[in-house]
Design a protein around this motif. Sequence first.
Motif, short mmCIF file in Angstrom:
data_model
loop_
_atom_site.label_atom_id
_atom_site.label_comp_id
_atom_site.label_asym_id
_atom_site.label_seq_id
_atom_site.Cartn_x
_atom_site.Cartn_y
_atom_site.Cartn_z
N UNK A 189 5.99 11.76 44.89
CA UNK A 189 6.72 11.08 45.97
C UNK A 189 6.01 9.83 46.46
N UNK A 190 5.76 8.90 45.53
CA UNK A 190 5.00 7.68 45.89
C UNK A 190 5.95 6.63 46.47
N UNK A 191 6.74 7.05 47.48
CA UNK A 191 7.75 6.13 48.03
C UNK A 191 7.14 4.86 48.60
N UNK A 192 5.95 5.01 49.15
CA UNK A 192 5.30 3.84 49.79
C UNK A 192 3.95 3.56 49.14
N UNK A 193 3.84 3.82 47.86
CA UNK A 193 2.56 3.67 47.18
C UNK A 193 1.77 4.96 47.28
N UNK A 194 0.56 4.94 46.76
CA UNK A 194 -0.28 6.15 46.80
C UNK A 194 -1.60 5.82 47.49
N UNK A 195 -2.07 6.73 48.33
CA UNK A 195 -3.36 6.56 49.01
C UNK A 195 -4.47 7.21 48.21
N UNK A 196 -5.46 7.78 48.93
CA UNK A 196 -6.63 8.37 48.27
C UNK A 196 -6.19 9.44 47.28
N UNK A 197 -6.81 9.55 46.12
CA UNK A 197 -7.89 8.70 45.60
C UNK A 197 -7.38 7.56 44.72
N UNK A 198 -6.05 7.30 44.72
CA UNK A 198 -5.49 6.33 43.76
C UNK A 198 -5.45 4.91 44.31
N UNK A 199 -5.14 4.79 45.60
CA UNK A 199 -5.03 3.49 46.27
C UNK A 199 -4.24 2.48 45.45
N UNK A 200 -2.97 2.79 45.29
CA UNK A 200 -2.09 1.88 44.56
C UNK A 200 -0.85 1.63 45.43
N UNK A 201 -0.82 0.47 46.07
CA UNK A 201 0.29 0.14 46.99
C UNK A 201 1.59 -0.09 46.25
N UNK A 202 1.49 -0.45 44.97
CA UNK A 202 2.70 -0.81 44.23
C UNK A 202 3.34 0.38 43.52
N UNK A 203 2.63 1.50 43.44
CA UNK A 203 3.21 2.66 42.76
C UNK A 203 4.50 3.07 43.48
N UNK A 204 5.45 3.58 42.72
CA UNK A 204 6.68 4.08 43.32
C UNK A 204 6.97 5.47 42.77
N UNK A 205 7.86 6.20 43.47
CA UNK A 205 8.08 7.61 43.14
C UNK A 205 8.77 7.84 41.82
N UNK A 206 8.63 9.07 41.31
CA UNK A 206 9.31 9.44 40.06
C UNK A 206 9.44 10.96 39.99
N UNK A 207 10.48 11.39 39.30
CA UNK A 207 10.61 12.81 38.95
C UNK A 207 10.52 12.85 37.43
N UNK A 208 9.51 13.58 36.94
CA UNK A 208 9.22 13.54 35.51
C UNK A 208 9.41 14.92 34.88
N UNK A 209 9.52 14.90 33.55
CA UNK A 209 9.60 16.15 32.79
C UNK A 209 10.96 16.80 32.86
N UNK A 210 12.00 15.99 33.07
CA UNK A 210 13.35 16.57 33.18
C UNK A 210 13.86 17.04 31.81
N UNK A 211 14.42 18.23 31.81
CA UNK A 211 15.13 18.72 30.63
C UNK A 211 16.49 19.22 31.10
N UNK A 212 17.32 19.65 30.18
CA UNK A 212 18.67 20.10 30.53
C UNK A 212 18.63 21.32 31.47
N UNK A 213 17.53 22.06 31.38
CA UNK A 213 17.45 23.29 32.17
C UNK A 213 16.94 23.10 33.59
N UNK A 214 16.54 21.89 33.94
CA UNK A 214 15.99 21.68 35.29
C UNK A 214 17.15 21.56 36.29
N UNK A 215 17.11 22.40 37.31
CA UNK A 215 18.16 22.37 38.34
C UNK A 215 17.58 22.01 39.69
N UNK A 216 18.42 22.10 40.71
CA UNK A 216 17.94 21.65 42.03
C UNK A 216 16.79 22.49 42.56
#
Length: 493
Positions: A343-370
């Motif tokens: 949930x890097x909606x506003x970048x990432x803080x410690x220990x990454x300190x990346x203001x430009x990072x943005x969120x992602x949901x990864x590893x999706x397959x057909x079987x992933x549900x809510x």
Amino acid sequence: MKFIMSIDCGTTSERCMIFDHQLNIKAVSQREFRQIYPKAGWVEQDPGDIWETLLFVCRDAMAKAGIGAEAIAAVGIANQRETTIVWNRYTGEPVMNAIVWQCRRTASEAEKLKSGGYSEKIKLKTGLVPDAYFSSTKLKWILESDEIIRKSAENGELLFGTVDSWVIWKLTGGKIHATDYTNASRTMLFNIQDFNWDDDLLRTFAIPKSMMPSVHSSSGYFGETEDVVFGKPIPIMGAAGDQQAALFGQCCFEPGQVKNTYGTGGFLLMNTGKRPVFSSGGLLTTISCGNGGEPGYALEGSVFIAGAAIQWLRDELGIIENAAQSEELAMSVEDTSGCYFVPAFTGLGAPYWDQSARGAILGLTRGVGRSHIVRAALEAIAFQTEDILEVMRKDSGINISRLAIDGGAAQNNFLASFQSDISDVEIIRPSCVETTALGAAFLAGIGCGFWKDLDEVMGYCKADRTFTPSMSISKRSRFLSGWHDAVKRVLCN
Ligand code: ADP
């Protein structure tokens, strides 16, 4: 005298709680006050609103409890930190609105400090990183906003204070201009190694020393409330910044003990005892309330998006109806089916300190549900917390013995249990989650002898639930490396 009055001067509301000797809550009163947004990114409050709202909630709590000032042994104060107020010592009039900690108007000033090579000096003296959050650039801004203000400050007519100083000054009828070590340590003007206002930094920000409050231990005598305030004087015996008060209220009295507040964001503080630990991972070094009332030290880190990820699932994706529902959905599946939510909606803080990072949901397959996605969001809160705990372990060389939790999302049993597993720590969730108010009450009550010592206080603190880790080491490291791989995919640095 049977009660302690605890005042929590929060960012959006004032709250007063009256505790009895066994820490039962006799009465509570809370009221929001006005937030002022003059421009994009600017946040102000009227110091008059802060004071009047505080007075209302204190008198209301006393009325609800059916008690007068003679029944109250002492007052303790916890407060939003860094917010900056300047007022006239003769008239009591603020020169302008308070500049709130969230206000970004001095961001460019903070950037100048960084590019001017001040970061290392500021870190060593104050434990902080140059940022508009802290009071120094806000105070400089106020003094520079008007030639008359600058002149009156130089003539010794003006006083500076964070919210604790302002309310102590008001409560004592203008007699006492004081703050405590924890609040002083958030101004970026206080030397946390020699416990004095730092002349060099005062010069850097062109701030006359005559404006600065005297600095007291968090537990002990600050002054007495003026007669007209509560009918009879009550001694003010405790004050601390809200996060430090919460650390104390969570009974994290020993080095290595950590508290995390799972609110919109996550606020972690680790008690490092009598030793200031300077972080290599970008955490802040700050003053905490020591066991005997003397100043101690803490490491502080924050997770930008914690409960806010759950709000996002509710409000933007609409896949849950309310935050509490996330628990049952997460528990309805065995795992996330390989899905990670960063949930890097506003970048990432410690220990990454990346203001430009943005969120992602990864590893999706057909079987992933809510349910898997909801579970991944809760796990992400725990992973981000663990990332900070790991920096704390490395920086301090202290093994983390327990994590005390509070805040809205701490009610989530899945999250608490997963946190315990992923961080391999015992988690304690207290039955009284009002830890900030409790901390202020402890400081005042111990300061005036209402409670004999911390052991007595701890005897009254009950855990609602504890969570002990049961995950195998191999499973834990598989989860963590999956999380770190996912984070790598969103980094822009
Ligand atoms: P703040 O003081 O930062 O406003 P709170 O301590 O009131 O925050 O906590 C509110 C946050 O906690 C919200 O972001 C909400 O989504 C989250 N939250 C509340 N209850 C739960 C729950 N049962 N499970 C997960 N998250 C929750």
